[in-house]
Each structure stands twice: as structure tokens, then as C-alpha cells.
Scaffold this active site. Structure first.
Site, short mmCIF file in Angstrom:
data_model
loop_
_atom_site.label_atom_id
_atom_site.label_comp_id
_atom_site.label_asym_id
_atom_site.label_seq_id
_atom_site.Cartn_x
_atom_site.Cartn_y
_atom_site.Cartn_z
N SER A 167 0.86 -1.08 -0.08
CA SER A 167 -0.01 0.03 0.21
C SER A 167 1.07 1.23 0.05
O SER A 167 1.76 1.45 -0.95
CB SER A 167 -1.19 -0.11 1.30
OG SER A 167 -1.78 1.12 1.08
N HIS A 168 0.70 2.17 1.06
CA HIS A 168 1.65 3.39 1.16
C HIS A 168 3.02 3.26 1.63
O HIS A 168 3.60 4.28 1.76
CB HIS A 168 0.71 4.43 1.97
CG HIS A 168 0.38 3.65 3.44
ND1 HIS A 168 -0.57 2.59 3.59
CD2 HIS A 168 0.62 4.07 4.57
CE1 HIS A 168 -0.64 2.32 4.79
NE2 HIS A 168 0.12 3.32 5.51
N ASP A 338 -1.91 6.51 -3.33
CA ASP A 338 -0.87 5.93 -2.92
C ASP A 338 -0.34 4.88 -3.71
O ASP A 338 -0.88 5.00 -4.76
CB ASP A 338 -1.44 5.28 -1.32
CG ASP A 338 -2.50 4.25 -1.56
OD1 ASP A 338 -3.19 4.18 -2.66
OD2 ASP A 338 -2.56 3.46 -0.73
N ASP A 340 -0.84 1.45 -4.19
CA ASP A 340 -1.77 0.69 -4.88
C ASP A 340 -2.95 1.31 -5.22
O ASP A 340 -4.06 0.65 -5.75
CB ASP A 340 -1.97 -0.53 -3.91
CG ASP A 340 -2.67 -0.11 -2.83
OD1 ASP A 340 -2.50 0.72 -2.06
OD2 ASP A 340 -3.76 -1.17 -2.29
N ASP A 342 -5.71 2.68 -3.63
CA ASP A 342 -6.93 2.76 -2.95
C ASP A 342 -7.05 3.86 -2.02
O ASP A 342 -8.20 4.13 -1.51
CB ASP A 342 -7.04 1.48 -2.20
CG ASP A 342 -5.98 1.15 -1.14
OD1 ASP A 342 -5.04 2.08 -1.07
OD2 ASP A 342 -6.27 0.19 -0.32
N ARG A 343 -6.00 4.70 -1.87
CA ARG A 343 -6.08 5.88 -1.06
C ARG A 343 -5.94 7.23 -1.75
O ARG A 343 -5.51 6.96 -2.92
CB ARG A 343 -4.99 5.96 0.20
CG ARG A 343 -5.08 4.80 1.13
CD ARG A 343 -4.13 4.67 2.08
NE ARG A 343 -3.88 3.52 2.89
CZ ARG A 343 -3.64 3.63 4.25
NH1 ARG A 343 -3.51 4.67 4.87
NH2 ARG A 343 -3.60 2.18 4.80
N LYS A 439 -11.49 0.47 -0.95
CA LYS A 439 -11.62 1.63 -1.05
C LYS A 439 -10.93 2.09 -2.46
O LYS A 439 -10.23 1.22 -2.95
CB LYS A 439 -10.98 2.44 0.27
CG LYS A 439 -9.41 1.77 0.47
CD LYS A 439 -8.83 2.52 1.58
CE LYS A 439 -7.74 1.72 2.29
NZ LYS A 439 -7.57 0.59 3.03
#
Length: 620
Positions: A167-168, A338, A340, A342-343, A439
Site C-alpha cells: 500500500s502506502h 498511494d 496501490d 486505494d487511498r 476503497k
């Protein structure tokens, strides 16, 4: 008996070893060159043995317990022999349990393209074949956003997916890697599934793979590769490399009015930062090619294994360059994603920052301008517990239910599956709806642009929209302090110290006075437990955050250890102060409003003493 020793000889390729109609034919002198014959025979055996399943002995690794969103560890940890293979085998043991025929199972594989992704995909292909899986849908070049993976699972009715992302978190050889499993609804595996996966990792004695996995499938070429499996019951594994964007794009077109968005963007300057993560191809294809934004509107859109050496976390600290560009006043709207995808972070002209909690509330208040919701209606809202209660005010005004869950998108899945929730959000820059079960950063950006395009003045500003919202509903001033990469043991001791205070008989009603003379009186304090909203079952008796409410509940402080880090501990302190007066809400400075609460929360926790940190790593 003849004894022999196996040796490894270094070599390099020869040009022209391409078989003709009937094998490789060259002058004898060519074959007699050192290594020439050996190279070709080795290549034959690599291919011949590739489809042969081969059980490999293994033993468990400690600590392969998925966190809030999958297993995240330093790259070096995943690169240990057998480590990645063990975890993938554990996933498949759980995912295939109860399946009458693994050969009929379809799994989606994709990720954010960070360092070690391609070797991990090769390992997944081998282990999927070794376990009799019939079909893998693998992202082009291995790159597919987490929201897009969810959309593909749902659109093609796959049995699940394996997503390679941290992710982030930072990438590169010295960064982090991650693997998570999504179920057939397209959402992250719930606790009962991840607990089974973890249990399986503690007892593995072998994993099943192919003799050779490297180079079996060219991820750069769209199309199918059929791997014939030898030994056992035989069978085939079909690996199809698919377009990373197309299915997701078509889904978005059923949600938003692309014509209206294109017209709106023709008169607005936007700046979108993909942070060298997975979102580059999506920004270019959807915002630039489909919606007509100038190519210069898209920055850092080349996915890089190390994200260009930057931290792919869309907040005011790690996306400071984007904030600076918006601060000049040259752009009407800005957003960042981010690693991937999703954010998201939303910015307005002048660098006006929208907190994720306010973003959720504003979108919830205007969902009817988006065709998907105007046609289907809005069933309910959901937020994670640490997210501010701003959306609760919208829900109360509209007479719509709002649900509170622990942190982690997986807790929204059953609510969306039951049709109870249309939109969800987390304070950690995550917003999405029931179109998928993750998300979705780009969904949030298109939703914001849709709301702005529908503003009463024919296209309002982000700041004007927020201030109008605060004047209507009041405001929850909100801030989050992150203390990253702290030592785990002192952080656990700190949480125990806080918990002991919360459970003391005299804590409720205790008055704390700040240096500026403000008073905060404890209204209620508790360790957040979660009861499933649909079944009524208590899924956890605590452990999701320590909560202190002050002054009748108008102020709230939450202490929590994050589950998304790969090493050490990240302490998160959430601060929230309600202001019902609309004018004060619209004009006051957030940092000043939460300052007294921060002073009291730090005193209660003794955070500086336990962590050695005098200031947060990140303030949101």
C-alpha cells in the site's frame, strides 16, 4: 554405485540458438564451443521440467500473521528462501478448502509493481499450478490497482485474488512488500479467513509448486499461456495476462457521467499525482485520454519499483510537492494516490486541504448528483471508528443509517454485501462505495469532480463547498498524529498504561486543565469492541483502539497501534473536537481547536516518555 557431484557452471547466452523446423542445427565446430551444447541442453530441461509439479519440503516461519490489510514485511523478509512460497501455499490451502474441483477455480493476480513483484508472481504461478488451480488472470506487467483487482474479481466472477502490495509503505530493495488475499466478493479476506491462513502458516511441512517457474509467462504480452502439468492427475493451468485498466474503466462509466465530467474539466485546471505508483496508467487512460485533461495534468505517472525513492503516501507530508504546486493558485483541484491506488488526498485551489473525514461527509451529502446513486438510492453510510463523526451529522439530517466499524476495509464488506451501505470511509485517506469491495482513490476523485461540476454556481471551488458544508452542519475539527517506526515493546507498555487509567474507577469525571486554561472533563472511556451490525455477534472484545470522550462527547481522543506497518510500531493519536456554530466552524483554524485536546491526550499517554518522540512523524 557411482558417486557424482553436481556443480553449477556460470555461463552467458549465445546468439542464434533458435530451433528451426526440426531442432537446432549448426556446424559441428559451433556445438564444440565451450558451453554451447550445455546451454542448449539446459534450456531444453528448463522447459521440459517446468510443468512438472514438485512438492518442496518446508517449515513454518514465525510472524506470518496478516495485519489490517494483508501480510506486510520488509522486502528482505519476503526474499528469504521459502518465505513467500509458504504464505502463498497457506492462502491456497484456505482458499481451495471445500472446492470440489480446484481446476475450475479462477484467481486474479496483480499488484502495485513494487520491487520483488515479478519474482512473487512467478512463485504464485508455480504454486497455483502445483495445487491444481485451473486459471489465473494476471495483470499486464503484473501491475493492477487494488480497486481494479476487486472490480475484475466481481466482473469475471473469479473465486478470489492475490494482491501484491504494501500500500502506502515505501518500496525498493530496502522497502516493504506485502501479499493479501481477497475473497470472491472482491473484498479483503475477513478476520475468520486471515486467522485460518495464519494458522496454516504455523504448520506447513511442504508447498506444492513446479520444478521451474521463471520465464513461464511473459507478463508484458497480453494473451493466454497454457501450462500442461505432468505427474499426479495431470491437467492444465491457463494463465491469461489481461489489460490492467479496461474492466475497471468500464465499471466507472456505469457510475459517473463521463460527458459531464469532460465538459467540466475543459474549464478547470487540475493536477493529479500518481506518486510513481500503480495509478499512472489509470490517470493517463481515464483522466487524460477519456476525460480530456491535458497530459501535463498528470505527474509522476510512471510506476517504479521504488516509487522514485519517495514514500507513496498521499498526505501533507509525503505529497508536499503537490501541495506546494496547488498553493500557487494555478490549479483549481489536486489529488494524489498511494502506491496501490486505494487511498486519495483531495486539495483545492491555494492548497486547501480536505481531511478524509470531511471528504466522506461532503460526498455523502451530495451522492445524488452521481448517476449510480440517483438511480439506485443510498442505503446507508459507514466509517471506521477513528474517522471523525462528520458523516454522522449528514446521516442524522437525511434520516439515513450510519455504521461504525473497526479500522480495516474488510469490516465494511458484509455491510455492502447485505445492501446496508452505499458509501464508506476511513480517516486514513480511504473512500469508496459499494461498486467494489475496496476503497477506491480514483472513484473518490471522480466523485469530487462530479460534485463540483454540479455545484449551484455551475462549478464551485473545493473551499467554498467545504465551508458551505460546515455552515450547514457544524464541524468536527480533526487531526491525526502519527509516530512511525517506534520500538514495539515500549508502545505496548504505553497502551497498557493508558488502559489502566481508562479502567480506573475515578477516571470518568476527571477534569484536565491545559496550560491555556481550557478544561476537559472525561465523559466516558473504553477499549473499543466490535459487535457485528448484521449478526449481533461480538467479533472482538477490544483491541481496536482506546477511546476517551470529553465534555459530554464533544471531544474525543483515540490511541491506537496501527496494523499496516511492516516493522516496529506506528502509534496513531486521533483528536476530534466538535464545533456546532456554523460560522466558527467555517473560519476557525483546526490546529488551534485541537491543541488543548492534544495536550491532554499526550499527558494521559506519557507518549514522549514511552516512545522517545517529542514530535509526530506526520500530522494530518
Amino acid at each position: 554405485m557411482v558417486q557424482a557431484k553436481v556443480i553449477t557452471v556460470k555461463t552467458s547466452p549465445f546468439e542464434g540458438q533458435k530451433p528451426g523446423t526440426s531442432g537446432l542445427r549448426k556446424p559441428v565446430a559451433t556445438f564444440m564451443q565451450p558451453r554451447y551444447t550445455e546451454n542448449f541442453v539446459q534450456a531444453i530441461l528448463d522447459v521440459a521440467l517446468a510443468g512438472k509439479p514438485s512438492p518442496k519440503e518446508t517449515s513454518p516461519f514465525e510472524g506470518q500473521k496478516p495485519g489490517t490489510s494483508g501480510l506486510r514485511k520488509p522486502v528482505a523478509t519476503f526474499m528469504q528462501p521459502r518465505y513467500t512460497e509458504n504464505f502463498v501455499q497457506a492462502i491456497l490451502d484456505v482458499a481451495l478448502a471445500g472446492k470440489p474441483s480446484p481446476s475450475e477455480v479462477t484467481l486474479v493476480v496483480g499488484g502495485d509493481g513494487r520491487y520483488f513483484s515479478k519474482p512473487a508472481i512467478e512463485a504464485i504461478i508455480g504454486i497455483a499450478a502445483g495445487n491444481g488451480v485451473g486459471r489465473l488472470l494476471v495483470a499486464h506487467n503484473g501491475i493492477m490497482s487494488t480497486p481494479a483487482v476487486s472490480s475484475v474479481i466481481r466482473a469475471l466472477k473469479a473465486d478470489g485474488g492475490i494482491i501484491l502490495t504494501a500500500s502506502h509503505n515505501p518500496g525498493g530493495p530496502q522497502g516493504d512488500f506485502g501479499i493479501k488475499y481477497n475473497c470472491d466478493n472482491g473484498g479483503p479476506a475477513p478476520d475468520n479467513i486471515t486467522n485460518q491462513i495464519f494458522a496454516r502458516t504455523t504448520e506447513l511441512k511442504e508447498y506444492r509448486t513446479l520444478e521451474q517457474t521463471a520465464g513461464l509467462v511473459d507478463l508484458a504480452i497480453l494473451g493466454k499461456t497454457v501450462i500442461d502439468l505432468e505427474g499426479g492427475s495431470g491437467g492444465q493451468l491457463t494463465v491469461e495476462v489481461i489489460d490492467s485498466v479496461e474492466i475497471y474503466l468500464q465499471l466507472l462509466k456505469t457510475i459517473f457521467d463521463f460527458g459531464r465530467l469532460k465538459d467540466f474539466l475543459a474549464s478547470r485546471k487540475i493536477l493529479i499525482d500518481a506518486m510513481n505508483g500503480v495509478m499512472g496508467p489509470y490517470v493517463k487512460r481515464i483522466l487524460v485520454e477519456e476525460l480530456g485533461a491535458p497530459a501535463a495534468s498528470a505527474i509522476r505517472c510512471t510506476p517504479l519499483e521504488d516509487f522514485g525513492g519517495d514514500h507513496p503516501d498521499p498526505n501533507l507530508t509525503y505529497a508536499a510537492d503537490l501541495v506546494a504546486k496547488l498553493t500557487t493558485g494555478d490549479y483549481d483541484f489536486g489529488a494524489a494516490f498511494d502506491g496501490d491506488g486505494d487511498r486519495n488526498m483531495i486539495l483545492g485551489r491555494g492548497g486547501f486541504f480536505v481531511t478524509p473525514s470531511d471528504s466522506l461527509a461532503v460526498l455523502a451529502d451530495h451522492l445524488e448528483v452521481i448517476p449510480y446513486f440517483s438511480q439506485r438510492g443510498v442505503s446507508g453510510y459507514a466509517r471506521s471508528m477513528p474517522t471523525s463523526r462528520a458523516v454522522d451529522l449528514v446521516a442524522a439530517a437525511k434520516g439515513i443509517a450510519v455504521y461504525e466499524t473497526p479500522t480495516g476495509w474488510k469490516y465494511f464488506g458484509n455491510l455492502m454485501d447485505a445492501g446496508a451501505v452505499a458509501i464508506c470511509g476511513e480517516e486514513s485517506f480511504g473512500t469508496g462505495s459499494d461498486h467494489i469491495r475496496e476503497k477506491d482513490g480514483l472513484w473518490a476523485v471522480l466523485a469530487w469532480l462530479s460534485v463540483l461540476a454540479s455545484a449551484s454556481d455551475g462549478g464551485g471551488s473545493v473551499e467554498a463547498l467545504l465551508k458551505a458544508h460546515w455552515r450547514k452542519y457544524g464541524r468536527y475539527f480533526y487531526s491525526r498524529y502519527d509516530y512511525e517506526n517506534c520500538e514495539a515493546e515500549p508502545c505496548s507498555a504505553m497502551m497498557a498504561h493508558i488502559r489502566a487509567q481508562l479502567t480506573a474507577a475515578d477516571f470518568t469525571g476527571k477534569v484536565f486543565k491545559t496550560a491555556d486554561g481550557a478544561e476537559l472533563t472525561v465523559h466516558r472511556a473504553f477499549d473499543y469492541a466490535y459487535t457485528n451490525h448484521l449478526t449481533g455477534e461480538t467479533e472482538s472484545a477490544g483491541g481496536h483502539g482506546l477511546v476517551v470522550l470529553f465534555n459530554g462527547g464533544a471531544a474525543r481522543a483515540i490511541f491506537r497501534l496501527s496494523g499496516t506497518g511492516s516493522s516496529g510500531a506506528t502509534v496513531r493519536l486521533y483528536l476530534e473536537q466538535h464545533e456546532p456554530d456554523g460560522e466558527k466552524a467555517a473560519e476557525a483554524v483546526a490546529a488551534e481547536y485541537v491543541k488543548p485536546l492534544a495536550e491532554v491526550a499526550l499527558a494521559i499517554s506519557n507518549l514522549a516518555q514511552y516512545t522517545g518522540r517529542l514530535v509526530p512523524t506526520v500530522i494530518t
